[in-house]
Enzyme design. Structure first.
Site, mmCIF file in Angstrom:
data_model
loop_
_atom_site.group_PDB
_atom_site.id
_atom_site.type_symbol
_atom_site.label_atom_id
_atom_site.label_comp_id
_atom_site.label_asym_id
_atom_site.label_seq_id
_atom_site.Cartn_x
_atom_site.Cartn_y
_atom_site.Cartn_z
ATOM 1 N N SER A 1 0.820 -1.197 0.000
ATOM 2 C CA SER A 1 0.000 0.000 0.000
ATOM 3 C C SER A 1 0.860 1.256 0.000
ATOM 4 C CB SER A 1 -0.904 -0.014 1.238
ATOM 5 O OG SER A 1 -1.178 1.291 1.662
ATOM 6 N N LYS A 2 0.312 2.298 -0.601
ATOM 7 C CA LYS A 2 1.003 3.582 -0.675
ATOM 8 C C LYS A 2 1.266 4.156 0.707
ATOM 9 C CE LYS A 2 -0.076 5.451 -5.170
ATOM 10 N NZ LYS A 2 -0.931 6.227 -5.995
ATOM 11 N N ARG A 3 0.457 3.696 1.658
ATOM 12 C CA ARG A 3 0.617 4.200 3.024
ATOM 13 C C ARG A 3 2.033 3.979 3.547
ATOM 14 N NH1 ARG A 3 -2.451 0.724 5.891
ATOM 15 N NH2 ARG A 3 -3.424 0.065 3.981
ATOM 16 N N ASP A 4 2.634 2.867 3.116
ATOM 17 C CA ASP A 4 3.968 2.532 3.626
ATOM 18 C C ASP A 4 5.098 3.045 2.746
ATOM 19 O OD1 ASP A 4 2.648 1.080 5.603
ATOM 20 O OD2 ASP A 4 2.470 -0.635 4.255
ATOM 21 N N GLY A 5 4.756 3.755 1.697
ATOM 22 C CA GLY A 5 5.807 4.269 0.818
ATOM 23 C C GLY A 5 5.464 4.004 -0.631
#
Ligand code: GLU
Length: 490
Positions: free
Chosen positions: A254-258
């Site tokens: 996920s984009k949340r983690d980078g």
């Protein structure tokens, strides 16, 4: 019997920049084609008009080119089986659908979404999986016309044969899906567009693709593809479904983690060859403990047999470590080209806006040695290329370096200012001599002099070596920033 030449393809849907998982699919197909003297095709699957993003095909091309994954046939380069945009191949799909309709292997259906929802609801209430109920009498052309006149959605469904279907997957082994789990799926939607399954199968055959390598998320669809191939009398290609790539907690990336897109890694300052090396290890390994590989080595070592069945984990720390090593070992020419590329894809960086000349770019690479990604250079040196007024002072740095011990750092700056004003020439050597002299005469450590200067000119405690920093900044701006820093204390 000689084995036919391998023809692989990468068939992305144009929904945005290349996802890291798709980049791996492209890489493995490319490796296999290149390794065996085969062909690698790039086809754009753009029949799902709701999902298409304008310009995404260009982004995918840009990302593949950056990674160095060139294709032999496909969009932009052409080839014998074009066009390579599915939206331009409608005649082929319509002809294929017509063939199935005429052979009684497909039929029209007119259910509204409310009706379908109601049928699904009933199945659920009975605790049964929903399967589309094939009508006893299959609707024909005139039924379709009537339904269209009534404003009903007219789709075409494939008449799924009542048989279990086994996929001979070269990684997962034989995977059988029971006939009861397969129903009469839609092959042409009400808007007239073919669904992915239909267009994908028609094109793989039309383009001579004999090996389909793709993510495991598609495995569940493969029985449908095989059923279509049988209905058309097409050959079934070899299938290789690769394990999925998850985050470190086993969840979807996920984009949340980078970053999750190739372009984002490019903007973050990774080298493409490092990214390729890293993604090659997602679901495959050359054996032993070996991890570091050039593209040429990957070509030599790659094989389907060494592909894993288990999902891989996307370890961002490992990628960063890979890049740090690669950067440390890269030639000045490689770094210079990489840095130029980074500047080009980060037009808003102060480093890009400054329009640095080649000599300054080389100096920045030199004074930031030890950087992990090109973005680190901005992180450590961006302050050199903003207006003096644009420097904001990090309160933690001010407190720790300037205000502590009764403003010792501020006092140091006040004492240094007139001496630096008088310092001539303004060079690495003269600044070094001067700072060392101050340390000696005052009996203080280097940090007591260098750190206040660093905070004064950068606003933070991060910069290249202080002599290099002050030379790059130049005398007037150094003095101006020291004055600004002193002003915080008034
Ligand atoms: N268009 C599909 C995708 O978006 C391709 C799947 C396949 O390779 O068959 O990934």
């Amino acid at each position: 019997m000689s084995t036919p030449m391998i023809r692989t393809r990468f068939a992305p849907s144009p929904t945005g920049h290349l996802h890291i998982g798709s980049a791996r699919t492209a890489l493995f197909n490319w490796l296999l084609a290149r390794k065996t003297g085969g062909v690698f095709i790039l086809r754009i699957e753009d029949t799902d008009t709701d999902r298409n993003v304008p310009g995404a095909d260009r982004q995918i091309i840009e990302d593949l080119r950056w990674l160095g994954l060139n294709w032999d046939e496909g969009i932009e380069v052409g080839g014998p089986h074009g066009p390579y945009y599915q939206s331009q191949r409608m005649d082929l799909y319509n002809a294929a659908i017509r063939r199935l309709l005429e052979a009684g292997q497909a039929y029209y259906a007119f259910d509204t979404s409310e009706e379908l929802d109601a049928m699904r609801g009933e199945a659920e209430a009975r605790k049964q999986a929903f399967r589309y109920p094939r009508p006893a009498r299959l609707p024909d052309e005139s039924d379709a016309r009537r339904a269209r006149d009534e404003g009903r959605p007219v789709v075409v469904r494939f008449k799924m044969p009542a048989e279990d279907i086994t996929v001979h997957d070269e990684v997962m082994g034989d995977v059988t899906v029971a006939a009861t789990e397969l129903d009469d799926f839609i092959i042409r939607k009400a808007d007239g567009m073919p669904v992915y399954h239909l267009a994908n199968v028609v094109d793989d055959t039309a383009m001579g693709v004999n090996l389909v390598m793709r993510g495991q998320e598609f495995l569940a669809q493969t029985p449908r593809h095989i059923a279509l191939q049988r209905a058309f009398g097409y050959p079934t290609p070899r299938y290789v479904h690769m394990p999925l790539t998850m985050d470190m907690k086993g969840r979807k990336l996920s984009k949340r983690d980078g970053a999750v897109e190739v372009h984002a890694f490019r903007q973050a300052g990774y080298l493409p060859e490092t990214l390729l090396n890293f993604i090659a290890l997602l679901g495959w390994s050359p054996g032993g403990d070996r991890e570091k590989m050039t593209v040429a080595e990957m070509l030599e070592l790659f094989s389907i047999e060494r592909m894993n069945r288990v999902n891989s984990k996307f370890d961002r720390d490992k990628l960063l470590a890979f890049n740090t090593n690669a950067v440390a070992e890269a030639s000045p020419e490689r770094l210079s080209a990489g840095f130029d590329d980074w500047l080009a894809v980060n037009p808003d960086s102060p480093l890009s806006r400054a329009g640095l000349d080649a000599a300054t770019r080389a100096t920045l690479l030199e004074v930031n040695r030890g950087f992990r990604t090109f973005a680190d250079i901005e992180h450590k040196s961006g302050f050199l290329y903003v207006d003096d007024e644009g420097i904001s002072y990090d309160p933690a740095a001010v407190k720790k370096v300037l205000a502590k011990n009764d403003n010792a750092g501020f006092h140091m700056l006040a004492a240094l200012l007139p001496q630096l004003e008088a310092l001539e020439p303004w060079s690495t050597e003269s600044i070094e001599g001067f700072i060392k002299g101050v340390c000696e005469s005052q009996g203080v450590g280097m940090g007591n002099v260098a750190q206040p200067l660093r905070v004064a000119v950068s606003g933070t405690t991060i910069s290249p070596a202080i002599y290099d920093t002050l030379v790059l900044l130049g005398k007037p701006r150094t003095l101006n920033r020291i004055r600004r820093a002193l002003a915080i204390n008034q």
